[in-house]
Design a protein around this motif. Sequence first.
Motif, mmCIF file in Angstrom:
data_model
loop_
_atom_site.group_PDB
_atom_site.id
_atom_site.type_symbol
_atom_site.label_atom_id
_atom_site.label_comp_id
_atom_site.label_asym_id
_atom_site.label_seq_id
_atom_site.Cartn_x
_atom_site.Cartn_y
_atom_site.Cartn_z
ATOM 1 N N ASN A 113 53.977 39.017 61.562
ATOM 2 C CA ASN A 113 53.933 38.867 60.104
ATOM 3 C C ASN A 113 54.929 37.816 59.611
ATOM 4 O O ASN A 113 54.704 37.189 58.567
ATOM 5 C CB ASN A 113 54.212 40.210 59.435
ATOM 6 C CG ASN A 113 53.062 41.189 59.608
ATOM 7 O OD1 ASN A 113 51.916 40.784 59.844
ATOM 8 N ND2 ASN A 113 53.341 42.478 59.501
ATOM 9 N N LEU A 114 56.015 37.617 60.356
ATOM 10 C CA LEU A 114 56.980 36.579 59.998
ATOM 11 C C LEU A 114 56.531 35.186 60.450
ATOM 12 O O LEU A 114 57.139 34.185 60.076
ATOM 13 C CB LEU A 114 58.339 36.884 60.640
ATOM 14 C CG LEU A 114 59.243 37.878 59.911
ATOM 15 C CD1 LEU A 114 60.420 38.264 60.797
ATOM 16 C CD2 LEU A 114 59.741 37.291 58.588
ATOM 17 N N GLY A 115 55.482 35.136 61.257
ATOM 18 C CA GLY A 115 54.975 33.849 61.734
ATOM 19 C C GLY A 115 55.795 33.260 62.855
ATOM 20 O O GLY A 115 55.862 32.032 63.005
ATOM 21 N N THR B 153 64.644 46.979 56.151
ATOM 22 C CA THR B 153 63.725 46.636 57.222
ATOM 23 C C THR B 153 62.883 45.418 56.838
ATOM 24 O O THR B 153 62.657 45.132 55.655
ATOM 25 C CB THR B 153 62.776 47.794 57.561
ATOM 26 O OG1 THR B 153 61.861 48.006 56.480
ATOM 27 C CG2 THR B 153 63.555 49.077 57.848
ATOM 28 N N VAL B 154 62.414 44.708 57.862
ATOM 29 C CA VAL B 154 61.525 43.578 57.643
ATOM 30 C C VAL B 154 60.254 44.026 56.943
ATOM 31 O O VAL B 154 59.736 43.346 56.046
ATOM 32 C CB VAL B 154 61.199 42.895 58.991
ATOM 33 C CG1 VAL B 154 60.084 41.862 58.834
ATOM 34 C CG2 VAL B 154 62.451 42.252 59.563
ATOM 35 N N LYS B 155 59.761 45.189 57.327
ATOM 36 C CA LYS B 155 58.531 45.698 56.715
ATOM 37 C C LYS B 155 58.699 45.889 55.209
ATOM 38 O O LYS B 155 57.814 45.536 54.416
ATOM 39 C CB LYS B 155 58.114 47.010 57.380
ATOM 40 C CG LYS B 155 57.564 46.837 58.788
ATOM 41 C CD LYS B 155 57.209 48.185 59.404
ATOM 42 C CE LYS B 155 56.510 47.991 60.734
ATOM 43 N NZ LYS B 155 57.289 47.211 61.707
ATOM 44 N N ASP B 156 59.830 46.453 54.815
ATOM 45 C CA ASP B 156 60.078 46.673 53.385
ATOM 46 C C ASP B 156 60.103 45.346 52.627
ATOM 47 O O ASP B 156 59.530 45.221 51.542
ATOM 48 C CB ASP B 156 61.407 47.406 53.181
ATOM 49 C CG ASP B 156 61.345 48.862 53.619
ATOM 50 O OD1 ASP B 156 60.222 49.395 53.728
ATOM 51 O OD2 ASP B 156 62.413 49.455 53.872
ATOM 52 N N VAL B 157 60.795 44.358 53.202
ATOM 53 C CA VAL B 157 60.927 43.065 52.528
ATOM 54 C C VAL B 157 59.576 42.359 52.435
ATOM 55 O O VAL B 157 59.216 41.802 51.391
ATOM 56 C CB VAL B 157 61.956 42.185 53.254
ATOM 57 C CG1 VAL B 157 61.935 40.768 52.702
ATOM 58 C CG2 VAL B 157 63.355 42.784 53.108
ATOM 59 N N TYR C 275 57.717 40.316 49.413
ATOM 60 C CA TYR C 275 57.831 38.852 49.396
ATOM 61 C C TYR C 275 57.035 38.246 50.546
ATOM 62 O O TYR C 275 56.915 38.852 51.618
ATOM 63 C CB TYR C 275 59.299 38.426 49.535
ATOM 64 C CG TYR C 275 60.171 38.836 48.381
ATOM 65 C CD1 TYR C 275 60.293 38.024 47.257
ATOM 66 C CD2 TYR C 275 60.877 40.037 48.417
ATOM 67 C CE1 TYR C 275 61.100 38.396 46.194
ATOM 68 C CE2 TYR C 275 61.687 40.424 47.356
ATOM 69 C CZ TYR C 275 61.788 39.594 46.248
ATOM 70 O OH TYR C 275 62.583 39.976 45.199
ATOM 71 N N PRO C 276 56.527 37.016 50.368
ATOM 72 C CA PRO C 276 55.874 36.310 51.477
ATOM 73 C C PRO C 276 56.882 36.009 52.588
ATOM 74 O O PRO C 276 58.088 35.869 52.341
ATOM 75 C CB PRO C 276 55.366 35.006 50.834
ATOM 76 C CG PRO C 276 55.382 35.255 49.365
ATOM 77 C CD PRO C 276 56.475 36.241 49.111
ATOM 78 N N ALA C 277 56.376 35.880 53.803
ATOM 79 C CA ALA C 277 57.241 35.603 54.948
ATOM 80 C C ALA C 277 58.009 34.296 54.769
ATOM 81 O O ALA C 277 59.168 34.179 55.192
ATOM 82 C CB ALA C 277 56.416 35.550 56.230
ATOM 83 N N GLU C 278 57.378 33.291 54.131
ATOM 84 C CA GLU C 278 58.055 31.998 53.946
ATOM 85 C C GLU C 278 59.356 32.159 53.164
ATOM 86 O O GLU C 278 60.319 31.422 53.384
ATOM 87 C CB GLU C 278 57.157 31.006 53.196
ATOM 88 C CG GLU C 278 55.899 30.611 53.954
ATOM 89 C CD GLU C 278 54.708 31.402 53.470
ATOM 90 O OE1 GLU C 278 54.868 32.633 53.215
ATOM 91 O OE2 GLU C 278 53.631 30.814 53.344
ATOM 92 N N VAL C 279 59.391 33.102 52.251
ATOM 93 C CA VAL C 279 60.585 33.310 51.428
ATOM 94 C C VAL C 279 61.743 33.811 52.291
ATOM 95 O O VAL C 279 62.877 33.315 52.190
ATOM 96 C CB VAL C 279 60.279 34.303 50.284
ATOM 97 C CG1 VAL C 279 61.559 34.688 49.540
ATOM 98 C CG2 VAL C 279 59.258 33.700 49.329
ATOM 99 N N LEU C 280 61.459 34.797 53.147
ATOM 100 C CA LEU C 280 62.512 35.327 54.006
ATOM 101 C C LEU C 280 62.978 34.262 54.996
ATOM 102 O O LEU C 280 64.178 34.094 55.235
ATOM 103 C CB LEU C 280 62.020 36.567 54.750
ATOM 104 C CG LEU C 280 63.050 37.332 55.584
ATOM 105 C CD1 LEU C 280 64.251 37.742 54.747
ATOM 106 C CD2 LEU C 280 62.420 38.552 56.236
ATOM 107 N N ALA D 54 65.369 32.697 46.671
ATOM 108 C CA ALA D 54 64.623 32.016 47.730
ATOM 109 C C ALA D 54 63.157 31.863 47.344
ATOM 110 O O ALA D 54 62.512 30.867 47.700
ATOM 111 C CB ALA D 54 64.756 32.788 49.041
ATOM 112 N N LEU D 55 62.615 32.835 46.600
ATOM 113 C CA LEU D 55 61.234 32.729 46.138
ATOM 114 C C LEU D 55 61.072 31.550 45.186
ATOM 115 O O LEU D 55 60.105 30.771 45.289
ATOM 116 C CB LEU D 55 60.815 34.031 45.444
ATOM 117 C CG LEU D 55 59.425 34.047 44.811
ATOM 118 C CD1 LEU D 55 58.336 33.804 45.855
ATOM 119 C CD2 LEU D 55 59.184 35.379 44.089
#
Length: 327
Positions: A105-107, A276-280, A284-289, A312-313
């Motif tokens: 999901n994070l690419g 958690t990554v799942k919560d974030v 938010y889209p993965a690109e933001v993180l 970041a968004l």
Amino acid sequence: MPAPIRIYNTLSRSVEDFVPQETGKIGLYVCGMTVYDDCHVGHARAMVVFDAFVRYLRYRDWDVKFVRNFTDIDDKIIARAKELGEDPAALAQRYIDSFHEDTQNLGLIEPDSEPRVSTSIPAIQAMIGILIEKDKAYVSEGSVWYSVPAFPSYGKLSGQKVDELRSADEVPGKRHPADFALWKAVKPGEPAWPSPWGPGRPGWHIECSAMCCNELGRTIDIHGGGLDLVFPHHENEIAQSEGAHEVPYTRYWMHNGLLTMSSGQKMGKSLGNAFTVKDVLNEYPAEVLRLYYLQSCYRSALPWSVDALPEALSMTCRLYEAREVAE
């Protein structure tokens, strides 16, 4: 001629031109997850940093073998499994699957190899045997301990001094406060494997030494991980690997900085302040993180707050708008 790649080497505490052992090829080992819970955004920083690093190296036409392990045998896994009434191996596999879902999901690109402790027991035991033969380790009451005083250069990565190290607990059979476990004698209700020293399981540090050597050889180009792993984990890896093979273990050490809370604490599950990554990614889209991590120097501490991702968004949106204008 292209500019050289320059890396801050934790071992030398300086920025150095990167020169691989073999022209055009790089062996990179990154310490992965201990799989007893979901991946949090502190862990994900290391994953994104080294993902970007591997992408850049390949962009520069380097042939990179990227190895990232799973620690699926560990005290924390056993404790969590006991708490949940679950088999430790089943719990570890569940969180490995969860981690793979997060990285997809994070690419993130997939490593070339993802060794696990549970499938590396023969290699781990072989390295322990070498250390015993070379008087770098000793057997005591079914456990095997690394003798830190037998490795004179101990502390060269972290700056720790052996005579200043103290053990939190007195352990029967342990000769020096700084000595650490290579093989832990079996305890009731814990997973165990047969060994020449009695049934038990590996210590944390020997696992990475053995997996790294098995995948990339006795000397590797780059070893990566979070700054919190410098001591004792990476220091102990050096002692084990160089004690066994008598050649340099890692030529360049790269450590990413940690996520910190407003209180100044690092983010961690044990501190109860992990997101958690799942919560974030539900918000938010993965690109933001990813952009949040990569907007700062990878070695710097990165503050985490409720305002971090909205900012970041906004930055991500501006980048997409700029691209649309340019097109």
